[in-house]
Design a protein around this motif. Structure first.
Motif, short mmCIF file in Angstrom:
data_model
loop_
_atom_site.label_atom_id
_atom_site.label_comp_id
_atom_site.label_asym_id
_atom_site.label_seq_id
_atom_site.Cartn_x
_atom_site.Cartn_y
_atom_site.Cartn_z
N ALA A 493 0.82 -1.21 0.00
CA ALA A 493 0.00 0.00 0.00
C ALA A 493 0.85 1.26 0.00
CB ALA A 493 -0.93 0.00 1.22
N LYS A 494 2.08 1.18 0.55
CA LYS A 494 2.97 2.35 0.63
C LYS A 494 4.14 2.25 -0.34
CE LYS A 494 0.66 4.25 3.99
NZ LYS A 494 1.20 4.33 5.36
N ALA A 495 4.15 1.22 -1.20
CA ALA A 495 5.26 1.02 -2.12
C ALA A 495 5.14 1.94 -3.33
CB ALA A 495 5.32 -0.43 -2.59
N ALA A 496 6.29 2.26 -3.96
CA ALA A 496 6.30 3.11 -5.15
C ALA A 496 6.18 2.29 -6.43
CB ALA A 496 7.58 3.94 -5.18
N THR A 497 6.81 1.11 -6.44
CA THR A 497 6.83 0.27 -7.63
C THR A 497 6.90 -1.20 -7.21
OG1 THR A 497 8.20 1.99 -8.66
CG2 THR A 497 7.92 -0.06 -9.90
N GLY A 515 -1.13 -7.10 -5.35
CA GLY A 515 -0.47 -5.80 -5.33
C GLY A 515 -1.37 -4.70 -5.84
N ARG A 516 -2.12 -4.98 -6.91
CA ARG A 516 -3.04 -3.99 -7.46
C ARG A 516 -4.18 -3.68 -6.50
NH1 ARG A 516 -1.56 -0.81 -9.58
NH2 ARG A 516 -0.83 -1.72 -11.55
N GLY A 521 -2.71 2.70 -7.61
CA GLY A 521 -1.91 3.56 -8.47
C GLY A 521 -0.47 3.13 -8.64
N MET A 522 -0.08 2.03 -8.04
CA MET A 522 1.32 1.60 -8.08
C MET A 522 1.67 0.97 -9.43
SD MET A 522 3.26 -1.16 -5.57
CE MET A 522 1.96 -2.40 -5.81
N ALA A 542 -1.14 -5.77 -14.23
CA ALA A 542 0.22 -5.34 -14.54
C ALA A 542 0.20 -4.08 -15.40
CB ALA A 542 0.98 -6.45 -15.26
N THR A 543 1.03 -3.11 -15.05
CA THR A 543 1.11 -1.87 -15.82
C THR A 543 1.92 -2.08 -17.09
OG1 THR A 543 1.14 -0.69 -13.70
CG2 THR A 543 1.66 0.59 -15.68
#
Length: 567
Positions: A493-497, A515-516, A521-522, A542-543
């Motif tokens: 929840a607090k990760a950047a990537t 993760g999503r 927004g990660m 996955a982005t």
């Protein structure tokens, strides 16, 4: 069916029904093991419809036990095994003695002979390898002190059962049964000298096997894997792993009289010292899981549900001996050796069931004329029911965990200290704005090395304890285990990537989905072999997905243009 294919039919129908009933059990929020056992009952000889080949099912199940014990050996070391000898050896021997006496007492009440009581009691004393190891693996306890004690305890039990299987035909005439060739004999025909010779010969074969594995196998087995790894063929490497696991187990059984399970365990134990041990474990995992399922199916096939109606009191007494009698004995022994409550409860829960050796002993006892048919049926009923209820012991243990940790933390002496550590609480990292990397394979290592020098902190998740320990030494946070169950520890929840570098699309998809869900927004980057796999990962959130074949082709084209320009 145009051809007689009992092997194919047993595998296909057994796995298909295991999937159906396992999925149903999961849907009902109970252990999938229950579904696998029900699948076995459905294709057994005691229920209408298709009847699978029991002999084939048993042999397929044995492969599962071999691969499972091989995997445990890969994560176990001789140093750790030697460290628990003081509790595992006397503990297992005393617990076997207590369970055998309880079983013999029940046999006496049922009017059976002393020989039947001995076989029946011994069959109730030995725990199932598959059930015990799966329970420990699910709770990440294999590498803890309590897990090492449980596995060491199991190894001693197996050694005792191997010795029993060899000696039982020799002493059967003394117990009122027949000799190994089926001819009846009296007590006077038993030659004490021959019996002692048989015992000495059996022990010498086990010692010879261990010595050969220590002196020869320690050099040959790692060399074979390292040589195969240098060929660059993953297919050959996988074949080498399976050949070593199955081959050593087969040789151990045929030449030295050691069980398949023990032979495979020592093969894994020797290989654990190699740097390729983790890769070997990963390669054997899919087959190990499939054949372990067939083990439970084979147990279900043996079960006759009618015994629950015809002899309910005897079934209940058998189950109580397995789940309560053995557990109390193990609990008392562990506590007597000064271990904390948490360890005592874990060992007790681990041993509260029976399995593979129980079936082998029952079959041998019947062939020697020692065990009556009702005895075999009670052993099977006790095995099935104990396997069904065993998860309840661990669920109860999970609920008692906070209380046990509190009690052990206040326990005076050194014994309490390691117990607090071995509980392995899953701490959620306090990192924020960090990058999560899932997987430390060839790709993952390069990604981690490339990012470690930057200012963004890293958190890594991988199955290998050793790899995570190496990262900890470098000051990089991480946790060992499956990303599908431990992703919350990375504080997504607090990760950047998030970078998912594992090759398994199924597990990668599950990790990406989690993760999503935790961080909408990660950016999440995955890897795939094909465009279809890339679409699969994108569907889970996955982005970006890097297709390795395309990347490799681009790199080769770049090198080609560079060579052409400079040439």
């Amino acid at each position: 069916m145009p051809h007689h294919t009992p092997l194919i039919a047993t595998i296909v129908i057994g796995l298909a029904l295991a999937f159906v009933f396992g999925a149903l059990a999961h849907r009902l929020r109970i252990s999938p093991l229950v579904g696998y056992l029900v699948a076995g009952i459905a294709i057994g000889s005691h229920t209408p419809g298709y009847v699978a080949d029991q002999n084939l099912a048993n042999e397929l199940a044995e492969i599962g036990v071999i691969l499972l014990m091989f995997g445990v050996g890969l994560h176990f070391s001789m140093k750790e095994l030697w460290a628990v000898r003081n509790i595992a050896v006397p503990g297992a021997v005393v617990q076997i003695a207590v369970a055998t006496l309880l079983g013999a007492g029940l046999a006496h009440v049922l009017g059976w002979s002393a020989g039947a009581g001995l076989v029946f009691g011994l069959a109730l004393s030995c725990a199932s390898t598959v059930v015990l190891l799966r329970a420990l693996q699910e709770r990440r306890l294999i590498t803890t002190e309590r897990g090492q004690i449980a596995v060491g305890w199991l190894i001693v039990e197996d050694l005792v059962m191997v010795l029993t299987l060899v000696l039982l035909p020799a002493i059967a005439p003394l117990l009122g049964g027949s000799s190994g060739d089926g001819e009846a004999a009296g007590a006077s025909s038993l030659n004490v000298g021959q019996l002692l010779g048989t015992v000495a010969f059996t022990i010498s074969k086990v010692i010879a096997f261990v010595a050969i594995m220590m002196l020869v196998g320690r050099r040959v087995i790692p060399w074979i894997l390292h040589y195969t790894a240098h060929t660059g063929s993953r297919e050959l490497f996988r074949l080498a792993v399976l050949s070593i696991a199955l081959g050593v187990a087969f040789i151990a059984a045929k030449l030295f009289g050691v069980s398949f399970a023990l032979g495979a365990f020592f093969a894994g134990l020797i290989l654990s010292e190699s740097q390729l041990s983790q890769q070997a474990a990963n390669e054997s995992l899919p087959l190990r899981d499939a054949f372990a399922v067939l083990f439970f199916v084979s147990v279900g096939m043996l079960f006759d549900p009618q015994i629950l109606v015809t002899q309910p009191a005897a079934v209940a007494a058998t189950l109580l001996i397995i789940t309560i009698g053995k557990s109390l004995a193990a609990f008392a022994i562990v506590r007597a050796f000064g271990h904390p409550l948490g360890t005592a409860f874990t060992i007790s829960a681990s041993l509260a069931q029976i399995g593979e050796f129980s079936f082998i002993l029952a079959a041998l006892g019947m062939s020697l004329g020692l065990l009556p048919a009702p005895g075999r049926d009670l052993i099977l009923a006790g095995a099935l029911l104990s396997i069904l209820v065993n998860p309840l012991f661990f669920y109860g243990l999970d609920h008692l965990k906070p209380w046990l940790e509190k009690k052990d933390a206040h326990h005076e002496g050194k014994a309490a200290e390691p117990e607090v550590e071995e509980a392995e609480p899953i701490h959620v990292t306090t990192l924020e704005g960090h990058t999560i990397v899932v997987g430390i394979g060839r790709v993952g290592k390069r990604i981690i090395d490339g990012l470690a020098s930057g200012s963004t902190p890293l958190y890594v998740i991988d199955e290998s304890d050793e790899e995570i320990k190496r990262l900890h030494a470098r000051g990089i946070e991480g946790i060992a285990g499956s990303a599908t169950t431990l992703l919350h520890a990375a504080n997504p929840a607090k990760a950047a990537t998030m970078i998912v570098a594992i090759p398994s699309n199924f597990e990668a998809g599950q990790a990406i989905e989690q993760g999503r869900a935790a961080n909408a927004g990660m950016p999440i980057i995955g890897r795939a072999q094909t465009e279809a796999e890339a679409d699969y990962l994108r569907s889970y959130g996955a982005t970006e997905v890097v297709i390795t074949s395309d990347t490799l082709a681009d790199a080769i084209l770049g090198s080609y243009r560079k060579v052409r320009e400079t040439g």
